[in-house]
Enzyme design. Structure first.
Site, PDB file in Angstrom:
ATOM      1  CD  GLN A  39      49.928  36.832 -49.218  1.00  0.00           C
ATOM      2  OE1 GLN A  39      51.144  36.779 -48.602  1.00  0.00           O
ATOM      3  NE2 GLN A  39      49.898  36.543 -50.669  1.00  0.00           N
ATOM      4  CG  HIS A  59      35.842  44.558 -45.394  1.00  0.00           C
ATOM      5  ND1 HIS A  59      36.193  44.244 -44.440  1.00  0.00           N
ATOM      6  CD2 HIS A  59      35.987  43.143 -46.434  1.00  0.00           C
ATOM      7  CE1 HIS A  59      36.518  42.972 -44.079  1.00  0.00           C
ATOM      8  NE2 HIS A  59      36.310  42.169 -45.351  1.00  0.00           N
ATOM      9  NE  ARG A  97      58.750  35.103 -44.422  1.00  0.00           N
ATOM     10  CZ  ARG A  97      58.773  35.909 -45.264  1.00  0.00           C
ATOM     11  NH1 ARG A  97      58.738  35.200 -46.721  1.00  0.00           N
ATOM     12  NH2 ARG A  97      58.406  36.954 -45.006  1.00  0.00           N
ATOM     13  CG  HIS A 142      53.795  39.164 -45.077  1.00  0.00           C
ATOM     14  ND1 HIS A 142      54.775  37.898 -45.055  1.00  0.00           N
ATOM     15  CD2 HIS A 142      53.357  39.298 -46.164  1.00  0.00           C
ATOM     16  CE1 HIS A 142      54.867  37.912 -46.787  1.00  0.00           C
ATOM     17  NE2 HIS A 142      53.993  38.665 -47.292  1.00  0.00           N
ATOM     18  CD  GLU A 188      58.255  41.192 -50.885  1.00  0.00           C
ATOM     19  OE1 GLU A 188      57.381  41.958 -51.792  1.00  0.00           O
ATOM     20  OE2 GLU A 188      58.848  39.961 -51.815  1.00  0.00           O
ATOM     21  CG  ASN A 328      60.662  37.807 -49.880  1.00  0.00           C
ATOM     22  OD1 ASN A 328      61.376  36.771 -49.255  1.00  0.00           O
ATOM     23  ND2 ASN A 328      59.520  38.245 -49.772  1.00  0.00           N
ATOM     24  CE1 TYR A 330      57.378  34.798 -55.750  1.00  0.00           C
ATOM     25  CE2 TYR A 330      58.123  36.575 -54.555  1.00  0.00           C
ATOM     26  CZ  TYR A 330      57.568  35.451 -54.607  1.00  0.00           C
ATOM     27  OH  TYR A 330      57.039  34.923 -53.291  1.00  0.00           O
ATOM     28  CD  GLU A 397      57.580  35.943 -50.032  1.00  0.00           C
ATOM     29  OE1 GLU A 397      57.134  36.419 -51.173  1.00  0.00           O
ATOM     30  OE2 GLU A 397      57.361  36.746 -49.167  1.00  0.00           O
TER      31      GLU A 397
END
Ligand code: NOJ
Length: 494
Positions: A39, A59, A97, A142, A188, A328, A330, A397
């Protein structure tokens, strides 16, 4: 995650008025920020790095990425890591991290040839962090499987990858044992398996809903466990570090007091998080998942359950492979039980058999998939304590996206303030052993399928500027001050 999602107006739950906790964070509580190689790094094929499934995906299938972008350059952190470390230091954070790209160390994924330029990059990054007195927290995987392992073996559907991951992990433990003490095996796994080998909505795009994703789940648990045992047997004594796998879930609050809806909440959390958490903390798959998948499989005409069996030996091998609980989280949904869906093709969603929805007055960032529901985090933390015992919990996260990129990110400030307040409630009111909080994220990044259209950074990155300039948002100052004062309001009490 595709459970059936309805936006209905049954009742609304007041959130905005939850009082902000006025206690100080405990003295030894730690704060950090998180990022991942794909990322932010860029340099996708530089200095010998191999291709990953996400390079290949972006791609070859540009239509799968919201803005048809690639992670080729991203934040250019491969060249600008010193700048990133300086920002972390300036925010007064305890740790950073980051993830190691498997294919930067082993370009083909195989342990035959170590790419020394890749090793140097991470060595330099760790040296920079040491100089800044910031501790690294390092994820080994990741989501960036080396593409050759997908081509040769079908990726996480093949047990060979379990062994290859453990060999890669061992190489990293050996290379970086003087630099890293806080390790994460895999980030995750639910997204890896459900999106990558279930719906096929994410790289490598294998469509095998309700079948492949469970095979992937088993292999990824074995890969994690094998890496854990390698660490335990060969490195722990010298490294004196700690290691865990990051599990994640949205919180699913029962839509009513009825027994069916309470059970629906428990069931969906077990499918989303328990599928990975239960084997590690309690042993074996969650019973409700075993029962549901067996029942549906039988009705669908399968001779055996689509959920692979974990043998007694495998259960014992996976159980206990944690030094802390890495989470994690959210956002939140409400959830209700539904009538048993008709029998058709195997499907993870119908295995779970719930309807998830959000009251329309729940606030969120502009264009965000994240509703701001701080109490959802508190409920999840209490659920984890009840279900897995009072483990040390490290939030790896938590953060808010928006699609405007505004520098005046007041929503993000109220998100952090609310969620950190929920952390304090969990610590002081519920006795949750929460020691660490990691914000996602310090800088904007390439958000996988959302490309450069979803922003979570406390610093904006200008992705059209060759310099990839980082500019602070309002939240950067707020978070920096919060870390300094260890307090969420003007005046706190002990
Ligand atoms: C979880 C993932 O680990 C991370 O890579 C992603 O950027 C954040 N969610 C935000 O979408």
């Amino acid at each position: 995650m595709k459970v059936t999602v309805l936006i209905v107006c049954l009742f609304s739950t007041s959130l905005a008025d939850d009082p902000i906790n006025t206690r100080y964070f405990p003295k030894d509580f730690k704060f950090g920020v998180a990022n991942a190689a794909t990322q932010i790094e860029g340099g996708w094929n530089e200095d010998g790095k191999g291709e990953t499934i996400w390079d290949y995906w972006a791609h070859n299938y540009p239509e799968k990425i919201a803005d048809r972008s690639t992670p080729d350059i991203a934040c250019d952190s491969y060249h600008k890591y010193k700048e990133d470390v300086a920002l972390v230091k300036a925010m007064g954070l305890d740790y950073y991290r980051l993830s190691i790209a498997w294919s930067r160390i082993l370009p083909t994924g195989h342990p035959d040839k170590i790419n020394q330029a890749g090793v140097r990059y991470y060595k330099n990054l760790f040296a920079e962090l040491k100089e800044a007195e910031v501790e690294p927290m390092v994820t080994l995987y990741h989501w960036d499987l080396p593409q050759p392992l997908q081509d040769e073996y079908g990726g996480w559907l093949n047990e060979t990858v379990v062994n290859l991951f453990a060999e890669y992990a061992k190489i990293c433990f050996e290379l970086f044992q003087d630099d890293v003490k806080m390790w994460i095996t895999i980030n995750e796994p639910k997204q890896v398996c459900h999106d990558g080998y279930g719906t096929g909505g994410a790289a490598p795009g294998v469509v095998s809903n309700g079948v492949g994703e469970y095979v992937c789940a088993k292999n990824i648990l074995l890969a994690h466990a094998k890496a854990y045992h390698v660490y335990d047997d060969e490195f722990r004594a010298k490294n004196q570090g700690r290691i865990a796998m990051v599990i994640d879930t949205t919180w699913y609050e029962p839509g009513s007091d009825s027994e069916e809806d309470q059970e629906a909440s428990e069931r969906i959390v077990q499918f989303m998080l328990g599928l990975y958490g239960n084997p590690i903390f309690n042993g074996n798959w969650p019973q409700v998942v075993i029962n549901r998948v067996a029942l549906r499989s039988e009705q669908e005409g399968f001779a055996t359950s689509r959920l692979p069996v974990l043998t007694d030996e495998e259960i014992a091998y996976i159980k206990g492979t944690y030094d802390y609980l890495a989470l994690n989280h959210y956002s939140t949904y409400m959830v209700n039980a539904t009538a048993e869906p008709a029998i058709g093709d195997p499907n993870f969603g119908t295995d779970t058999n719930v309807v998830a929805w959000r009251p329309p007055d729940w606030p969120s960032g502009s264009g965000s998939w994240i509703a701001i529901v701080p109490w959802g985090l508190r409920h999840l933390l209490v659920w984890l304590k009840k279900t897995y015992g009072n483990q040390e919990i490290v939030i790896t996260e938590n953060g808010l996206s928006d699609n405007t990129g505004t520098l005046e990110d007041d929503d993000r400030i109220s998100y952090y303030q609310g969620y950190l307040s929920a952390c304090l409630d969990a610590i002081y009111e519920d006795g949750v052993n929460l020691t660490t909080y990691t914000a996602w994220s310090i800088i904007d990044d390439w958000e996988w399928g959302a490309g450069y259209t979803s922003f979570l950074g406390m610093y904006r990155v200008n992705f059209t500027d060759p310099e990839r300039t980082r500019t602070p948002r309002k939240s950067a100052a707020w978070f920096t001050n919060m870390v300094k004062t260890r307090c969420l309001v003007d005046t706190c009490t002990e």
